[in-house]
Design a protein around this motif. Structure first.
Motif, PDB file in Angstrom:
ATOM      1  N   ALA A 114      -5.070  91.724  -6.537  1.00  0.00           N
ATOM      2  CA  ALA A 114      -4.330  91.589  -7.999  1.00  0.00           C
ATOM      3  C   ALA A 114      -5.379  90.518  -8.738  1.00  0.00           C
ATOM      4  O   ALA A 114      -5.604  90.527  -9.817  1.00  0.00           O
ATOM      5  CB  ALA A 114      -3.125  90.970  -7.815  1.00  0.00           C
TER       6      ALA A 114
ATOM      7  N   ALA B 292       1.733  91.645 -15.911  1.00  0.00           N
ATOM      8  CA  ALA B 292       0.665  90.952 -14.945  1.00  0.00           C
ATOM      9  C   ALA B 292       1.073  89.335 -14.952  1.00  0.00           C
ATOM     10  O   ALA B 292       1.155  88.858 -15.970  1.00  0.00           O
ATOM     11  CB  ALA B 292      -0.727  91.008 -15.575  1.00  0.00           C
TER      12      ALA B 292
ATOM     13  N   SER C 292       3.617  97.169  -6.556  1.00  0.00           N
ATOM     14  CA  SER C 292       3.057  95.921  -7.226  1.00  0.00           C
ATOM     15  C   SER C 292       1.726  95.531  -6.392  1.00  0.00           C
ATOM     16  O   SER C 292       1.670  95.903  -4.915  1.00  0.00           O
ATOM     17  CB  SER C 292       3.963  94.853  -7.124  1.00  0.00           C
ATOM     18  OG  SER C 292       4.291  94.460  -5.648  1.00  0.00           O
TER      19      SER C 292
ATOM     20  N   ALA D  80       0.544  91.901 -10.038  1.00  0.00           N
ATOM     21  CA  ALA D  80       0.590  93.062 -10.927  1.00  0.00           C
ATOM     22  C   ALA D  80       1.585  94.122 -10.735  1.00  0.00           C
ATOM     23  O   ALA D  80       1.723  94.464  -9.509  1.00  0.00           O
ATOM     24  CB  ALA D  80      -0.973  93.694 -10.947  1.00  0.00           C
TER      25      ALA D  80
ATOM     26  N   VAL E 244      -2.471  94.772 -19.570  1.00  0.00           N
ATOM     27  CA  VAL E 244      -1.063  95.636 -19.517  1.00  0.00           C
ATOM     28  C   VAL E 244      -1.286  97.266 -20.397  1.00  0.00           C
ATOM     29  O   VAL E 244      -1.967  96.839 -21.499  1.00  0.00           O
ATOM     30  CB  VAL E 244      -0.068  94.945 -20.307  1.00  0.00           C
ATOM     31  CG1 VAL E 244       1.495  95.876 -20.542  1.00  0.00           C
ATOM     32  CG2 VAL E 244       0.366  93.922 -19.288  1.00  0.00           C
TER      33      VAL E 244
ATOM     34  N   LEU F  12      -6.718  91.286 -12.095  1.00  0.00           N
ATOM     35  CA  LEU F  12      -6.553  90.617 -13.442  1.00  0.00           C
ATOM     36  C   LEU F  12      -7.394  89.585 -13.800  1.00  0.00           C
ATOM     37  O   LEU F  12      -7.672  89.360 -15.092  1.00  0.00           O
ATOM     38  CB  LEU F  12      -5.115  90.139 -12.986  1.00  0.00           C
ATOM     39  CG  LEU F  12      -4.100  90.906 -12.607  1.00  0.00           C
ATOM     40  CD1 LEU F  12      -2.717  90.298 -12.343  1.00  0.00           C
ATOM     41  CD2 LEU F  12      -3.689  91.855 -13.622  1.00  0.00           C
TER      42      LEU F  12
ATOM     43  N   LEU G 171      -0.797  99.706 -15.731  1.00  0.00           N
ATOM     44  CA  LEU G 171      -0.161  98.425 -15.541  1.00  0.00           C
ATOM     45  C   LEU G 171       0.692  97.859 -16.496  1.00  0.00           C
ATOM     46  O   LEU G 171       0.776  98.115 -17.614  1.00  0.00           O
ATOM     47  CB  LEU G 171      -1.470  97.282 -15.743  1.00  0.00           C
ATOM     48  CG  LEU G 171      -1.233  95.725 -15.462  1.00  0.00           C
ATOM     49  CD1 LEU G 171      -0.807  95.513 -14.138  1.00  0.00           C
ATOM     50  CD2 LEU G 171      -2.415  94.876 -15.699  1.00  0.00           C
TER      51      LEU G 171
END
Lengths: 249, 249
Positions: A25, A57, A19, A62, A36, A29, A54
């Protein structure tokens, strides 16, 4: 993995469940809007990199699953460059080029003619600059960052871990030219002065401690030019020797 | 002449009475407040430099008398670098390093992947950047500046004046590594691509025209890094060979 976005995941976090949190992150994102199912590249700056997908999220987190992970072999020729501390606006440039040109480490040392003070430890902004550069050039190795506040004594103590130490000295006394091959023969430390150069006493102390004098030539090179030239000669010699640090493909 | 301020006087103006006008005179008199009797360094960018004494100063005109004039021998190894045109904010950096690293010439050529258009002729701002760099590093030679809007055809026409032409190509087909020695053997042209690199067709056209493929290695170098590395390898080889372009002292 040519077109994938790259993100840094520190070595200690390479374990299931993979992660990403924090700024990386948010960048993945929020800024790059990775969805995803999308694939990304992660690297740990220690030769490990991987293709990930991914999985989920959240706002600042993530979750990723590995598709393929590879570990590059540590290059045999390892060049550390110690630059005399300077107020130069080109410090970031030197850090960026150190990553591109695959330096194993970069140190800033307090010289007599340094303007300002080397911080007691490497600044987070140096690491951040290196990370940016590593993402762009896809070098899976980040250079070790070192701050040497202790002048030539600090430099001499630091030098103990190296097989060869060079003083890149613009002086008629530096009769040996810097050889690219020498800069990639094992663990090597190359020292450049600050803006304004080494003082004679500093140079003498380093020579007395076993550093070898080398020269980049008679030209008057700026601080960052001497640093980048030194990094470039080492890079070229490693490429020539085939000590390629990149994983295939 | 280590601490003297430097000013550019074009070659055609090196004759009695020596005088400086325009921006260089304003800089000498208005900004640096040079006084009658003070000594300065003049250079023509073609290897000639001299120590001069200020004899009289009007608002925009300085009259000078020569103390000592020297003419550096043209270096035997002459490297021209042709960079694919890029919108890079690092263009000035490449020009600056071309002066410091004593390139004989620097060209910008229009490549397929170039962003924007190469101007029809070198821009005055390029020359200005080179002048600034030459004053700082005291290289008495300014690189020739060239604009090549005509793509590979323009590059191939330009290449006729060189003994060796290299295509610095990040490709597995570029089996020869770039050798520093090759970059200073006579009149040499080294071509790097724009950001994004050469297209296959461009590379093939240059190879067909007799350019030799060379590689700076497998790393992903930025545009300006490839350019500076190329300049640096040539510089180092010339220094090593003793083809020093500086006058003694």
């Amino acid at each position: 993995m040519a077109r994938l976005n790259s993100f840094y995941l520190a070595g200690r976090d390479w374990k299931e469940p993979y992660s990403l949190a924090g700024p990386e992150a948010r960048h993945m994102l929020g800024v790059l809007r990775t969805a995803v199912g999308d694939q990304v590249r992660l690297f740990d700056g220690q030769g490990r990199e991987g293709l990930f997908r991914l999985v989920s999220a959240a706002k600042n987190r993530a979750l990723l699953e590995p598709v393929e992970i590879s570990l590059a072999q540590r290059p045999e020729g390892r060049l550390y460059l110690a630059c005399g501390w300077s107020r130069s606006g080109r410090r970031d440039l030197v850090l960026e080029k150190a990553v591109e040109l695959e330096a194993a480490g970069i140190a800033f040392w307090q010289a007599e003619r340094s303007q300002g003070k080397v911080p007691a430890s490497p600044k987070p902004s140096w690491q951040e600059k290196c990370l940016q550069a590593a993402k762009q050039c896809r070098n899976p190795w980040l250079p070790e960052l070192v701050a040497i506040p202790g002048g030539t004594a600090g430099l001499i103590a630091f030098a103990r871990r190296f097989e060869q130490c060079y003083l890149m000295w613009e002086s008629d006394k530096a009769l040996d030219k810097a050889s690219p091959e020498a800069l990639c023969a094992g663990n090597v430390l190359a020292v450049v002065g600050p803006e304004g150069g080494f003082s004679d006493q500093e140079a003498q102390r380093l020579l007395d401690a076993g550093f070898r004098a080398a020269s980049l030539g008679r030209g008057v090179l700026r601080w960052e030019t001497a640093a980048i030239l030194c990094l470039g000669l080492g890079y070229w010699a490693r490429q020539k020797a085939g000590n390629i640090s990149r994983s295939p493909g």
